[in-house]
Design a protein around this motif. Structure first.
Motif, mmCIF file in Angstrom:
data_model
loop_
_atom_site.group_PDB
_atom_site.id
_atom_site.type_symbol
_atom_site.label_atom_id
_atom_site.label_comp_id
_atom_site.label_asym_id
_atom_site.label_seq_id
_atom_site.Cartn_x
_atom_site.Cartn_y
_atom_site.Cartn_z
ATOM 1 N N LEU A 50 0.821 -1.204 0.000
ATOM 2 C CA LEU A 50 0.000 0.000 0.000
ATOM 3 C C LEU A 50 0.852 1.249 0.000
ATOM 4 N N VAL A 51 1.985 1.199 0.692
ATOM 5 C CA VAL A 51 2.905 2.328 0.679
ATOM 6 C C VAL A 51 3.415 2.528 -0.740
ATOM 7 N N ALA A 52 3.742 1.451 -1.432
ATOM 8 C CA ALA A 52 4.213 1.548 -2.807
ATOM 9 C C ALA A 52 3.130 2.134 -3.698
ATOM 10 N N ALA A 53 1.880 1.741 -3.524
ATOM 11 C CA ALA A 53 0.785 2.267 -4.337
ATOM 12 C C ALA A 53 0.663 3.770 -4.144
ATOM 13 N N THR A 54 0.765 4.245 -2.934
ATOM 14 C CA THR A 54 0.673 5.668 -2.650
ATOM 15 C C THR A 54 1.885 6.395 -3.202
ATOM 16 N N ALA A 55 3.057 5.817 -3.068
ATOM 17 C CA ALA A 55 4.282 6.469 -3.503
ATOM 18 C C ALA A 55 4.315 6.684 -5.015
ATOM 19 N N PHE A 56 3.637 5.834 -5.789
ATOM 20 C CA PHE A 56 3.650 5.967 -7.239
ATOM 21 C C PHE A 56 2.508 6.832 -7.749
ATOM 22 N N GLY A 57 1.782 7.497 -6.849
ATOM 23 C CA GLY A 57 0.795 8.472 -7.278
ATOM 24 C C GLY A 57 -0.559 7.913 -7.620
ATOM 25 N N ALA A 58 -0.870 6.705 -7.253
ATOM 26 C CA ALA A 58 -2.196 6.157 -7.521
ATOM 27 C C ALA A 58 -3.194 6.859 -6.623
ATOM 28 N N THR A 59 -4.179 7.504 -7.238
ATOM 29 C CA THR A 59 -5.100 8.314 -6.459
ATOM 30 C C THR A 59 -6.539 7.835 -6.538
ATOM 31 N N THR A 60 -6.804 6.712 -7.186
ATOM 32 C CA THR A 60 -8.162 6.216 -7.306
ATOM 33 C C THR A 60 -8.713 5.892 -5.928
ATOM 34 N N ALA A 61 -9.906 6.370 -5.636
ATOM 35 C CA ALA A 61 -10.525 6.119 -4.338
ATOM 36 C C ALA A 61 -10.993 4.674 -4.245
ATOM 37 N N GLN A 62 -10.918 4.139 -3.067
ATOM 38 C CA GLN A 62 -11.362 2.786 -2.820
ATOM 39 C C GLN A 62 -12.884 2.761 -2.795
ATOM 40 N N ALA A 63 -13.496 1.783 -3.425
ATOM 41 C CA ALA A 63 -14.956 1.662 -3.453
ATOM 42 C C ALA A 63 -15.401 0.807 -2.274
ATOM 43 N N ASP A 64 -15.761 1.430 -1.194
ATOM 44 C CA ASP A 64 -16.170 0.740 0.023
ATOM 45 C C ASP A 64 -17.298 1.509 0.688
ATOM 46 N N LEU A 65 -17.935 0.867 1.645
ATOM 47 C CA LEU A 65 -18.791 1.569 2.586
ATOM 48 C C LEU A 65 -17.962 1.719 3.844
ATOM 49 N N ARG A 66 -17.652 2.982 4.183
ATOM 50 C CA ARG A 66 -16.788 3.269 5.323
ATOM 51 C C ARG A 66 -17.527 4.106 6.342
ATOM 52 N N LEU A 67 -17.056 4.051 7.574
ATOM 53 C CA LEU A 67 -17.619 4.868 8.639
ATOM 54 C C LEU A 67 -16.485 5.552 9.371
ATOM 55 N N CYS A 68 -16.598 6.874 9.541
ATOM 56 C CA CYS A 68 -15.620 7.647 10.297
ATOM 57 C C CYS A 68 -16.273 8.135 11.584
ATOM 58 N N ASN A 69 -15.644 7.818 12.682
ATOM 59 C CA ASN A 69 -16.121 8.176 14.006
ATOM 60 C C ASN A 69 -15.457 9.492 14.400
ATOM 61 N N LYS A 70 -16.218 10.570 14.444
ATOM 62 C CA LYS A 70 -15.684 11.896 14.745
ATOM 63 C C LYS A 70 -15.756 12.223 16.240
ATOM 64 N N THR A 71 -16.134 11.240 17.066
ATOM 65 C CA THR A 71 -16.164 11.462 18.509
ATOM 66 C C THR A 71 -14.828 11.029 19.106
ATOM 67 N N LYS A 72 -14.669 11.213 20.393
ATOM 68 C CA LYS A 72 -13.434 10.799 21.075
ATOM 69 C C LYS A 72 -13.513 9.371 21.620
ATOM 70 N N SER A 73 -14.709 8.761 21.607
ATOM 71 C CA SER A 73 -14.910 7.418 22.161
ATOM 72 C C SER A 73 -15.001 6.371 21.062
ATOM 73 N N THR A 74 -14.662 5.131 21.402
ATOM 74 C CA THR A 74 -14.873 4.019 20.490
ATOM 75 C C THR A 74 -16.374 3.772 20.369
ATOM 76 N N VAL A 75 -16.845 3.551 19.137
ATOM 77 C CA VAL A 75 -18.250 3.212 18.924
ATOM 78 C C VAL A 75 -18.337 1.824 18.308
ATOM 79 N N SER A 76 -19.396 1.115 18.658
ATOM 80 C CA SER A 76 -19.691 -0.190 18.067
ATOM 81 C C SER A 76 -20.788 0.010 17.038
#
Length: 183
Positions: A50-76
């Motif tokens: 993955l470091v190599a992929a980033t280093a060579f300028g690959a910028t295509t976004a990953q197609a996933d369903l992701r969740l970002c937790n903007k709080t300070k606590s762990t959420v389930s």
């Protein structure tokens, strides 16, 4: 070696060759498709690929369903969606405070997804009016009807409309219902 493992290994070899400039014309932005990037995320043990992929300028976004937790606590987090075999709910993903995680890897197959999340440290939750089945331990449950009669909990999820995008990121800020920290 299983067929899936063999396919993944072959894919990694091909992708590594492309990353290192083997073949026609080397590597430019967008060469790595979202499926290959998703396979690399799942298969790379140490992250060097993955470091190599980033280093060579690959910028295509990953197609996933992701969740970002903007709080300070762990959420389930639990998720509900309509799959090929009907409605299904799955849980739990533990997403650290101020962190992100992938709930479903790969291109999205549905327009609507449903999320329920709980902050067990502070007692807050994110829920809604779309009722689906859950349980306290890790689960995959087929069907959303008769939850209690089948031995599950009936839980209210909130709806996410992805507008049929290939990937989507959900951001959790403040819970919709505050707790007292006793959970």
């Amino acid at each position: 070696m299983t067929m899936v493992a063999a396919r993944t290994e072959r894919g990694l070899r091909t992708t590594l060759g492309r990353l290192l400039g083997a073949g026609r014309g080397g590597v430019g932005p967008g060469t790595i498709t979202s499926r290959i990037r998703a396979a690399l995320w799942r298969a790379a043990a140490g992250g060097a690929v993955l470091v190599a992929a980033t280093a060579f300028g690959a910028t295509t976004a990953q197609a996933d369903l992701r969740l970002c937790n903007k709080t300070k606590s762990t959420v389930s987090v639990a998720i509900g969606y309509k799959g090929k075999d009907g409605w299904r709910t799955e849980g739990w993903w533990n997403i650290k405070g101020e962190g992100c995680g992938t709930l479903l890897p790969g291109a999205l197959g549905s327009r609507y997804y449903y999320i329920y999340a709980v902050d067990s440290q502070r007692g807050g939750e994110w829920g809604g009016k779309s009722f689906m089945c859950t349980r306290r331990k890790m689960f995959t449950i087929l069907g959303v009807e008769d939850c209690v009669a089948r031995g599950y909990e009936r839980t209210g999820f909130f709806e996410i409309d992805t507008a049929e995008q290939r990937s989507w990121t959900i951001h959790l800020y403040q819970p919709t219902r505050e707790g007292n920290g006793s959970r």
